[in-house]
Design an enzyme around this catalytic site. Structure first.
Site, PDB file in Angstrom:
ATOM      1  N   HIS A  63     -79.189 -19.193  18.627  1.00 19.69           N
ATOM      2  CA  HIS A  63     -78.694 -20.302  17.992  1.00 19.69           C
ATOM      3  C   HIS A  63     -79.357 -20.756  16.577  1.00 19.69           C
ATOM      4  O   HIS A  63     -78.439 -21.109  15.667  1.00 19.69           O
ATOM      5  CB  HIS A  63     -78.542 -21.452  19.005  1.00 19.69           C
ATOM      6  CG  HIS A  63     -77.788 -22.724  18.489  1.00 19.69           C
ATOM      7  ND1 HIS A  63     -77.272 -23.429  19.509  1.00 19.69           N
ATOM      8  CD2 HIS A  63     -77.162 -23.194  17.339  1.00 19.69           C
ATOM      9  CE1 HIS A  63     -76.305 -24.206  18.996  1.00 19.69           C
ATOM     10  NE2 HIS A  63     -76.493 -24.117  17.769  1.00 19.69           N
TER      11      HIS A  63
ATOM     12  N   LYS B 133     -74.643 -19.767  23.183  1.00 16.20           N
ATOM     13  CA  LYS B 133     -75.810 -19.662  22.174  1.00 16.20           C
ATOM     14  C   LYS B 133     -77.117 -19.815  22.988  1.00 16.20           C
ATOM     15  O   LYS B 133     -77.209 -20.997  23.801  1.00 16.20           O
ATOM     16  CB  LYS B 133     -75.745 -20.450  21.040  1.00 16.20           C
ATOM     17  CG  LYS B 133     -74.358 -20.307  20.326  1.00 16.20           C
ATOM     18  CD  LYS B 133     -74.278 -21.238  19.076  1.00 16.20           C
ATOM     19  CE  LYS B 133     -72.881 -21.299  18.539  1.00 16.20           C
ATOM     20  NZ  LYS B 133     -71.930 -22.430  19.225  1.00 16.20           N
TER      21      LYS B 133
ATOM     22  N   LEU C 164     -59.602 -17.274  14.993  1.00 11.89           N
ATOM     23  CA  LEU C 164     -59.591 -18.752  15.140  1.00 11.89           C
ATOM     24  C   LEU C 164     -60.022 -19.111  16.551  1.00 11.89           C
ATOM     25  O   LEU C 164     -59.809 -18.621  17.658  1.00 11.89           O
ATOM     26  CB  LEU C 164     -58.044 -19.200  15.258  1.00 11.89           C
ATOM     27  CG  LEU C 164     -57.974 -20.880  15.624  1.00 11.89           C
ATOM     28  CD1 LEU C 164     -58.739 -21.761  14.473  1.00 11.89           C
ATOM     29  CD2 LEU C 164     -56.537 -21.111  15.615  1.00 11.89           C
TER      30      LEU C 164
ATOM     31  N   ASP D  15     -65.880 -21.424  21.090  1.00 13.59           N
ATOM     32  CA  ASP D  15     -67.207 -21.510  20.800  1.00 13.59           C
ATOM     33  C   ASP D  15     -68.060 -22.650  21.632  1.00 13.59           C
ATOM     34  O   ASP D  15     -67.679 -23.801  21.568  1.00 13.59           O
ATOM     35  CB  ASP D  15     -67.361 -21.793  19.091  1.00 13.59           C
ATOM     36  CG  ASP D  15     -68.788 -21.829  18.590  1.00 13.59           C
ATOM     37  OD1 ASP D  15     -69.338 -20.753  18.766  1.00 13.59           O
ATOM     38  OD2 ASP D  15     -69.481 -22.614  18.348  1.00 13.59           O
TER      39      ASP D  15
ATOM     40  N   TYR E 177     -74.811 -27.597  23.733  1.00 16.55           N
ATOM     41  CA  TYR E 177     -73.795 -28.773  23.554  1.00 16.55           C
ATOM     42  C   TYR E 177     -73.582 -29.529  24.996  1.00 16.55           C
ATOM     43  O   TYR E 177     -72.844 -30.497  24.897  1.00 16.55           O
ATOM     44  CB  TYR E 177     -72.492 -28.119  23.181  1.00 16.55           C
ATOM     45  CG  TYR E 177     -72.544 -27.283  21.932  1.00 16.55           C
ATOM     46  CD1 TYR E 177     -73.536 -27.454  21.011  1.00 16.55           C
ATOM     47  CD2 TYR E 177     -71.572 -26.430  21.715  1.00 16.55           C
ATOM     48  CE1 TYR E 177     -73.575 -26.870  19.796  1.00 16.55           C
ATOM     49  CE2 TYR E 177     -71.401 -25.802  20.523  1.00 16.55           C
ATOM     50  CZ  TYR E 177     -72.463 -26.073  19.746  1.00 16.55           C
ATOM     51  OH  TYR E 177     -72.475 -25.310  18.251  1.00 16.55           O
TER      52      TYR E 177
END
Ligand SMILES: NC(=O)c1ccc[n+]([C@@H]2O[C@H](COP(=O)([O-])OP(=O)(O)OC[C@H]3O[C@@H](n4cnc5c(N)ncnc54)[C@H](OP(=O)(O)O)[C@@H]3O)[C@@H](O)[C@H]2O)c1
Length: 318
Positions: free
Chosen positions: A114, A81, A19, A47, A52
């Site tokens: 990515h 990523k 998780l 993550d 982002y």
């Protein structure tokens, strides 16, 4: 049971918690709080990604939790990523260093390519577009992979992997790889079960991480074949949830961890972050899993159709 006790072994020997907290679209100003709440709730896997645009705040929250003694760096599993504009060999390490610097870390647990398609580098642009077309490159992800392997050699990342790769792309990568990808992070949920990809990855000991596990509710509709809100409201999911006295979201997350697939629900809402962590105290029955698998309709939230003519566009296979 604490969520951190449930992890899976990666092919290089590291363990990945099943998780994790997703952080895409978690805006600066709220993402730090989300990471803090998640760590307090037992999440040990975060993550993230360069694209982002929130890694500095994620890193600050992680640093604070380590300083408070809530967690140690060694007990965390931090993912970033490599964005599509940095696929050229010489850009891979500088790109990782940018993420490490923003996160205030000396190493990552996992670094992923990515997306298999590379984009041209245009200052300040994540998606360089001209006349409605993304400015892509023909850089081969196989070459990018060689630079990723160098990052492991230098001790800057513990594991490397890919994201949004299909079976033929994985086969191509495996045919040249010195280091087998540890993980393929892909969209997976009951409306997109990808059985061939799941089986292929299992046969090569490549772990899977399921992104958009809740069907990305609230996200702008990128696909007109289904309403993105449907998955949490699906009658089959709701019936299974009622049977186990759990929420639909908990069923959707348990669906993955019970199949040894990591999952990374995104939330910035403290109560949901906590709810999404409470998935290790019940067990779906075989018939539940079969009913959820039967919901498959090859429906993708993430399609990136703008890239569909590129030779490395990954979503042509079902
Ligand atoms: N590798 C890739 O190309 C890729 C692509 C997409 C996503 N990802 C990763 O996967 C993560 C998750 O995917 P995602 O963000 O697309 O979608 P998701 O996790 O399926 O859904 C997130 C949405 O669900 C809501 N939510 C969370 N928990 C809920 C609950 N218990 N009940 C009801 N609603 C709930 C969130 O709202 P609130 O935040 O408002 O609570 C948010 O709007 C991303 O954040 C990112 O880290 C990777």
């Amino acid at each position: 049971m604490a969520v951190s006790s449930t992890s899976r072994l990666l092919n290089g020997g590291a363990r990945m918690p099943l998780l994790g907290l997703g952080t895409w679209k978690s805006e600066p100003g709220v993402v730090g709080k989300a990471v803090s709440v998640a760590i307090d709730s037992g999440y040990r896997h975060i993550d993230g990604a360069y694209s982002y645009m929130n890694e500095a705040e994620v890193g600050a929250a992680v640093k604070k939790k380590i300083a408070e003694g809530v967690v140690t760096r060694e007990n965390l599993f931090i993912v970033s990523k490599l964005w599509c504009t940095f696929h050229a060999l010489e850009d891979v390490k500088p790109s990782l260093m940018k993420s490490l610097s923003a996160l205030q870390l000396t190493y990552l647990d996992l670094y992923l390519i990515h997306f298999p398609v590379g984009f041209q580098k245009v200052p300040g642009e994540l998606f360089p577009v001209q006349e409605g077309k993304v400015l892509v490159t023909d850089i081969d992800y196989v070459d990018t992979w060689r630079a990723m392997e160098g990052l492991v050699d230098e001790g800057l990342v513990k594991s490397i992997g890919v994201s949004n790769f299909n079976i033929s792309q994985l086969k191509r990568l495996l045919s040249i790889a010195r280091i087998t990808p540890a993980v393929n992070q892909v969209e997976l949920h009951p409306y997109l079960t990808q059985p061939e990809l799941v089986e292929f990855c299992a046969s090569k000991d490549i772990a899977l991480t399921a992104f958009s596990p809740l069907g990305s509710p609230g996200r702008a509709l990128l696909n007109d074949s289904a309403d993105p809100k449907d998955l949490l409201k699906d009658p089959v999911v709701k019936t299974i949830a009622e049977k186990h006295k759990k929420s639909p979201a908990q069923v959707l997350l348990r669906f993955h961890v019970q199949r040894n697939i990591a999952t990374i629900p995104k939330s910035v809402t403290p109560a949901r972050i906590q709810e999404n962590a409470e998935i290790f105290d019940f067990e779906l029955m075989d018939e539940d899993l079969q009913s959820l698998l039967a919901l498959n309709r090859n429906w993708r939230v993430c399609q990136l159709t703008l890239l569909q003519d590129h030779q490395f566009y990954p979503f042509k296979d079902p």
